[in-house]
Write an enzyme that holds these catalytic residues in place. Structure first.
Site, mmCIF file in Angstrom:
data_model
loop_
_atom_site.group_PDB
_atom_site.id
_atom_site.type_symbol
_atom_site.label_atom_id
_atom_site.label_comp_id
_atom_site.label_asym_id
_atom_site.label_seq_id
_atom_site.Cartn_x
_atom_site.Cartn_y
_atom_site.Cartn_z
ATOM 1 N N CYS A 1 50.740 -25.268 -64.374
ATOM 2 C CA CYS A 1 50.969 -24.505 -63.143
ATOM 3 C C CYS A 1 50.667 -25.368 -61.922
ATOM 4 O O CYS A 1 51.268 -25.177 -60.866
ATOM 5 C CB CYS A 1 50.106 -23.248 -63.133
ATOM 6 S SG CYS A 1 50.625 -22.023 -64.340
ATOM 7 N N CYS B 1 53.666 -39.429 -58.947
ATOM 8 C CA CYS B 1 53.954 -37.991 -58.945
ATOM 9 C C CYS B 1 52.793 -37.327 -58.205
ATOM 10 O O CYS B 1 52.220 -37.933 -57.295
ATOM 11 C CB CYS B 1 54.146 -37.463 -60.364
ATOM 12 S SG CYS B 1 52.697 -37.642 -61.417
#
Lengths: 79, 386
Positions: free
Chosen positions: B195, B344
């Site tokens: 998440c 990232c």
């Protein structure tokens, strides 16, 4: 998503058509080489788990006609 | 831990508090006393654990254990209703106890600010009647499953991602399957986003965690049909529920006829988490400080961003954006003669991207350690952190 399948509608033919339409899925649902189902995914047809059935078994008419989805359910871990 | 028969009696105040339960024939005084006598361990005081704990407390479960090693962060507050803005930086177990105490002071809250592992799980789970899996990672989910099977306890499972939720009750002691029957092995680390990487609609864990509380209550009072042997899917975007049948795997290594896992194992190793960590530290990392110095010197470095476009919109290092799902098809955009620094959000997806590029013959690759969040923390505090 919907895919068109020529010939018998089986798990193999559906996944082949899916991977042809979305090449980035190759190797994610099934192993690249063996075409075995990845162990963190399962296949459901009309509410029943068909993960262990033969990939060449014909899928029910509900799936072939598009009335019911062929479901690929994956493990998620969010909490 | 078990209360005496006298302690299970309901006071005048409790009768009034639980009157809407007592009016239900399926609950009544007997069910309410069962709830008061019951103990539930909630693993994870986050998105799922919040509604589960709050509804179980309000319902009158006598003892609630909350296990969570973390402190409250600003990014938690969009969905974790146990915690408030003023709780940022405090242990989640502390703010959970305060919130639960405010809902129902009769509940005995047992705080455990720790991470469950193979060394402590059996002892921690042992005193509880029902376990609620509100964890946020695969190693803990497999650990809880195996510990529950070994101890013969029901495991009320819930998980969420983006707009999708799953709920089940894994209870092999009554013939149902366990988590390993459903998913014998976890996805390779980095393949499935968390998440924190992929996002989650805040109300979704509220729905799934509430369903977990519902299942726990039915297990305790012995009424209704639980989700044993069923997987309930919830699609938040379509507002659709779908129930699937789960089968027990007779060859399951934990709950099958001839189990091969009889004690807890190393779950980080099983889930490949440690191997990914070793890979990240395997000499191909670059720190944000080193990258900054080299960029300031004007060195020729190609910055590759392997996040999603919406993440790029939050903050970026001006790199070339290729989302991870598109990388195999867009490799031609990259020059293998140049040094490529891949980043990232935290360094996990970039490690997998590097693996993909290595298989395609790229050699001059560096993974930005800690991702853009490390850049925001240590190089540019004005940059948005998410």
């Amino acid at each position: 998503m919907s895919v068109s399948v020529d010939g018998p509608v089986t798990r193999s033919s559906v996944l082949d058509a899916l991977e042809a339409a979305y090449p980035m899925l190759r190797g994610t649902i099934r192993d690249h080489d063996t075409k075995e189902r990845r162990p963190f995914l399962r296949f459901f047809v009309c509410g029943e788990d068909v993960s262990l059935a033969s990939p060449e078994d014909p899928l029910p008419e509900e799936i072939a006609s598009g009335r019911e989805p062929f479901m690929v359910i994956g493990a998620i871990a969010g909490g | 831990m078990k209360p005496s028969p006298a302690e299970r009696e309901l006071s005048r105040e409790e009768v009034a508090r639980y009157s809407r339960h007592l009016l239900l024939p399926e609950v009544g005084p007997g069910g309410q006393k069962a709830l008061k006598a019951a103990s539930v361990l909630i693993v994870g005081g986050g998105g799922l654990g919040s509604p589960a704990a709050m509804y179980l407390a309000a319902a009158g479960v006598g003892t609630l254990g909350i296990a969570d090693p973390d402190v409250v962060e600003l990014t938690n507050l969009q969905r974790q209703l146990l915690h408030k803005t003023a709780d940022i930086g405090r242990p989640k177990t502390d703010s959970a106890r305060e919130t639960i105490g405010g809902i129902n002071p009769h509940v005995n809250v047992q705080r455990m600010k720790l991470r469950l592992d193979s060394g402590n799980a059996l002892e921690i789970l042992s005193p509880y009647d029902v376990i609620i899996d509100g964890s946020d990672n695969f190693p803990t989910r497999y650990l809880l499953n195996d510990a529950c099977v070994i101890l013969g306890k029901p495991n009320v499972y819930g998980s969420v991602f983006r707009f999708e939720g799953q709920v089940s009750v894994f209870n092999p002691t009554v013939g149902g399957p366990c988590y390993r029957c459903l998913y014998p092995a976890p996805p390779p680390p980095g393949l499935v986003q968390s998440c924190a990487e992929g996002g989650v609609l805040g109300v979704l864990p509220g729905i799934i965690g509430s369903l977990q509380a519902l299942e726990a209550i039915k297990l305790i009072i012995g009424q209704g049909d639980t989700l044993t042997g069923k997987l309930l899917l919830f699609d938040a975007l379509g507002t659709k529920f779908r129930e699937l049948t789960l089968n027990r795997n007779p060859d399951c290594p934990v709950c099958g006829h001839n189990p091969t896992i009889r004690t807890l194992i190393d779950y980080e190793d099983f889930c490949g988490v440690r191997a990914l960590g070793d890979q990240e530290g395997g000499g191909e990392e670059i720190t944000v400080e080193e990258l900054k110095e080299r960029l300031d010197r004007g060195e020729d470095i190609f910055i590759l961003d392997v996040r999603e476009p919406q993440e790029y919109g939050i903050c970026n290092l001006g790199g070339h954006l290729i989302p991870p799902g598109e990388l195999p098809a867009r490799i031609a955009e990259l020059d293998r003669s140049r040094e490529i620094v891949v980043y990232c959000k935290t360094g996990i997806r970039s490690a997998r991207a590097i693996e993909t590029l290595r298989q395609k013959g790229f050699t001059k690759l560096r993974n930005l350690k800690g991702g853009i969040n490390a850049w925001a923390d240590r190089i540019d505090p004005t940059m948005a952190r998410y």
